[in-house]
Design a protein around this motif. Structure first.
Motif, mmCIF file in Angstrom:
data_model
loop_
_atom_site.group_PDB
_atom_site.id
_atom_site.type_symbol
_atom_site.label_atom_id
_atom_site.label_comp_id
_atom_site.label_asym_id
_atom_site.label_seq_id
_atom_site.Cartn_x
_atom_site.Cartn_y
_atom_site.Cartn_z
ATOM 1 N N VAL A 134 31.291 62.067 19.749
ATOM 2 C CA VAL A 134 30.234 62.077 18.751
ATOM 3 C C VAL A 134 29.144 63.014 19.253
ATOM 4 C CG1 VAL A 134 29.053 60.043 19.690
ATOM 5 C CG2 VAL A 134 28.730 60.642 17.318
ATOM 6 N N GLU A 135 28.612 63.833 18.349
ATOM 7 C CA GLU A 135 27.498 64.710 18.694
ATOM 8 C C GLU A 135 26.216 63.997 18.277
ATOM 9 O OE1 GLU A 135 25.943 69.276 18.016
ATOM 10 O OE2 GLU A 135 27.190 68.358 16.489
ATOM 11 N N LEU A 136 25.389 63.679 19.263
ATOM 12 C CA LEU A 136 24.134 62.986 19.015
ATOM 13 C C LEU A 136 22.981 63.968 19.020
ATOM 14 C CD1 LEU A 136 24.492 59.875 21.345
ATOM 15 C CD2 LEU A 136 24.661 59.925 18.876
ATOM 16 N N ALA A 137 21.979 63.681 18.212
ATOM 17 C CA ALA A 137 20.791 64.522 18.170
ATOM 18 C C ALA A 137 19.571 63.693 18.513
ATOM 19 C CB ALA A 137 20.622 65.122 16.787
ATOM 20 N N LEU A 138 18.722 64.249 19.354
ATOM 21 C CA LEU A 138 17.421 63.665 19.629
ATOM 22 C C LEU A 138 16.500 64.215 18.553
ATOM 23 C CD1 LEU A 138 16.355 61.826 21.832
ATOM 24 C CD2 LEU A 138 15.589 63.830 23.046
ATOM 25 N N ALA A 139 16.070 63.354 17.631
ATOM 26 C CA ALA A 139 15.402 63.833 16.428
ATOM 27 C C ALA A 139 14.132 63.052 16.134
ATOM 28 C CB ALA A 139 16.360 63.728 15.247
ATOM 29 N N ARG A 140 13.264 63.700 15.369
ATOM 30 C CA ARG A 140 12.027 63.092 14.900
ATOM 31 C C ARG A 140 12.034 63.192 13.374
ATOM 32 N NH1 ARG A 140 6.804 63.461 17.997
ATOM 33 N NH2 ARG A 140 8.187 64.544 19.410
ATOM 34 N N GLY A 141 11.687 62.128 12.696
ATOM 35 C CA GLY A 141 11.731 62.088 11.236
ATOM 36 C C GLY A 141 10.778 63.078 10.590
ATOM 37 N N LYS A 142 11.208 63.658 9.471
ATOM 38 C CA LYS A 142 10.370 64.583 8.715
ATOM 39 C C LYS A 142 9.578 63.811 7.662
ATOM 40 C CE LYS A 142 13.093 68.850 8.711
ATOM 41 N NZ LYS A 142 13.821 69.788 7.844
ATOM 42 N N LYS A 143 8.424 64.315 7.351
ATOM 43 C CA LYS A 143 7.635 63.789 6.242
ATOM 44 C C LYS A 143 8.097 64.482 4.962
ATOM 45 C CE LYS A 143 4.741 61.579 8.976
ATOM 46 N NZ LYS A 143 5.473 60.600 9.710
ATOM 47 N N SER A 144 7.708 63.953 3.813
ATOM 48 C CA SER A 144 8.171 64.532 2.547
ATOM 49 C C SER A 144 7.651 65.958 2.360
ATOM 50 C CB SER A 144 7.750 63.657 1.371
ATOM 51 O OG SER A 144 6.347 63.534 1.336
ATOM 52 N N TYR A 145 6.423 66.239 2.846
ATOM 53 C CA TYR A 145 5.917 67.612 2.700
ATOM 54 C C TYR A 145 6.667 68.578 3.605
ATOM 55 C CZ TYR A 145 3.053 66.234 6.746
ATOM 56 O OH TYR A 145 2.624 65.772 7.955
ATOM 57 N N ASP A 146 7.180 68.099 4.742
ATOM 58 C CA ASP A 146 8.013 68.947 5.592
ATOM 59 C C ASP A 146 9.300 69.324 4.867
ATOM 60 O OD1 ASP A 146 6.254 68.917 7.738
ATOM 61 O OD2 ASP A 146 7.206 67.175 8.677
ATOM 62 N N LYS A 147 9.880 68.352 4.149
ATOM 63 C CA LYS A 147 11.119 68.615 3.418
ATOM 64 C C LYS A 147 10.880 69.641 2.319
ATOM 65 C CE LYS A 147 12.805 63.956 4.239
ATOM 66 N NZ LYS A 147 13.166 62.684 3.616
ATOM 67 N N ARG A 206 20.096 66.874 9.093
ATOM 68 C CA ARG A 206 19.294 68.081 9.340
ATOM 69 C C ARG A 206 18.194 68.239 8.289
ATOM 70 N NH1 ARG A 206 21.440 70.694 13.559
ATOM 71 N NH2 ARG A 206 23.658 70.416 13.950
ATOM 72 N N TYR A 207 18.381 67.621 7.141
ATOM 73 C CA TYR A 207 17.363 67.650 6.096
ATOM 74 C C TYR A 207 16.286 66.592 6.364
ATOM 75 C CZ TYR A 207 15.285 67.141 1.460
ATOM 76 O OH TYR A 207 14.402 67.064 0.418
ATOM 77 N N ASP A 208 16.684 65.437 6.875
ATOM 78 C CA ASP A 208 15.758 64.317 7.062
ATOM 79 C C ASP A 208 15.034 64.324 8.405
ATOM 80 O OD1 ASP A 208 16.279 63.262 4.584
ATOM 81 O OD2 ASP A 208 17.845 61.903 5.295
ATOM 82 N N TYR A 209 15.531 65.078 9.393
ATOM 83 C CA TYR A 209 14.976 65.023 10.741
ATOM 84 C C TYR A 209 14.744 66.416 11.313
ATOM 85 C CZ TYR A 209 16.642 60.195 10.685
ATOM 86 O OH TYR A 209 16.872 58.874 10.357
ATOM 87 N N HIS A 210 13.756 66.515 12.216
ATOM 88 C CA HIS A 210 13.591 67.694 13.070
ATOM 89 C C HIS A 210 14.499 67.459 14.271
ATOM 90 C CE1 HIS A 210 10.136 69.441 11.056
ATOM 91 N NE2 HIS A 210 9.540 68.256 11.052
ATOM 92 N N ILE A 211 15.487 68.306 14.463
ATOM 93 C CA ILE A 211 16.440 68.159 15.568
ATOM 94 C C ILE A 211 15.891 68.909 16.772
ATOM 95 C CG2 ILE A 211 18.807 68.496 16.332
ATOM 96 C CD1 ILE A 211 18.770 66.740 13.879
ATOM 97 N N ASP A 212 15.657 68.202 17.888
ATOM 98 C CA ASP A 212 15.131 68.846 19.086
ATOM 99 C C ASP A 212 16.213 69.161 20.103
ATOM 100 O OD1 ASP A 212 12.638 68.833 18.060
ATOM 101 O OD2 ASP A 212 11.791 67.375 19.448
ATOM 102 N N ASP A 213 17.179 68.271 20.255
ATOM 103 C CA ASP A 213 18.192 68.452 21.282
ATOM 104 C C ASP A 213 19.477 67.776 20.820
ATOM 105 O OD1 ASP A 213 19.260 69.246 23.674
ATOM 106 O OD2 ASP A 213 18.370 67.629 24.858
ATOM 107 N N THR A 214 20.619 68.318 21.209
ATOM 108 C CA THR A 214 21.895 67.686 20.880
ATOM 109 C C THR A 214 22.704 67.483 22.151
ATOM 110 O OG1 THR A 214 23.006 69.790 20.494
ATOM 111 C CG2 THR A 214 22.001 68.724 18.582
ATOM 112 N N LEU A 215 23.554 66.481 22.136
ATOM 113 C CA LEU A 215 24.442 66.232 23.260
ATOM 114 C C LEU A 215 25.706 65.571 22.766
ATOM 115 C CD1 LEU A 215 23.822 62.993 24.953
ATOM 116 C CD2 LEU A 215 21.855 63.929 23.800
ATOM 117 N N GLU A 216 26.733 65.605 23.595
ATOM 118 C CA GLU A 216 28.039 65.068 23.252
ATOM 119 C C GLU A 216 28.284 63.796 24.046
ATOM 120 O OE1 GLU A 216 31.952 67.487 22.684
ATOM 121 O OE2 GLU A 216 31.796 66.943 24.801
#
Length: 158
Positions: free
Chosen positions: A120-133, A17-27
């Motif tokens: 397993v709970e999977l997340a559809l995610a996009r990586g964050k940039k360092s300034y986003d963090k 959750r720190y490294d990625y923008h989480i858009d959607d989750t599924l099981e």
């Protein structure tokens, strides 16, 4: 034999959750061998390097470390083997389209037992940039400061 009930968390990827923008989750379910299940029931797994991918219409989980079962014999499993995910065809197709079109990645957020079955709970995610963090850390700190100020105000400390 009594059927298991409830939700037992085995492992969680809190850094995701720190490294990625989480858009959607599924099981999704997991295809496991016997010693993997025993090792998971002992509460041992690591999701840090894990990711999922869709290959030829099937979903697979890579990089998840489930250590060998200590009481296992020659039938023990390989700790970082590729594991097949159990999902409906429509879900897999939808994930494949979104990953290919928009540059998303599939990462595991948590591994748990639900009514006796490994999920397993999977997340559809996009990586964050360092300034986003840095922005996320600053926002969290500002929110914490505001809550503390409200608490002090309510207690009459000014």
């Amino acid at each position: 034999m009594v059927k298991e009930q409830g939700h037992k968390l085995v492992a969680q990827n809190r850094k995701a959750r720190y490294d990625y923008h989480i858009d959607d989750t599924l099981e999704a379910g997991l295809v496991l061998v016997g010693t993997e299940v025993k090792s998971l029931r002992a509460g041992r797994a690591t999701l840090v390097d894990g990711f999922a991918e869709v290959d030829h219409g099937e979903a697979y989980l890579h990089g998840v470390h489930i250590p060998e079962y200590t009481q296992g014999t020659w039938t023990n499993h390989e700790p970082r083997r590729v594991r097949k995910l159990l999902m409906h065809r429509a879900e897999i197709d939808k994930l494949e389209r979104r990953v290919n079109e928009r540059g998303y990645t599939l990462i595991p957020l948590s591994l748990y037992f639900k009514d006796g079955r490994a999920k397993v709970e999977l997340a559809l995610a996009r990586g964050k940039k360092s300034y986003d963090k840095r922005h996320a850390i600053a926002a969290r700190q500002a929110d914490r400061d505001a809550r503390e100020a409200v608490g002090r105000r309510l207690k009459g400390m000014g």
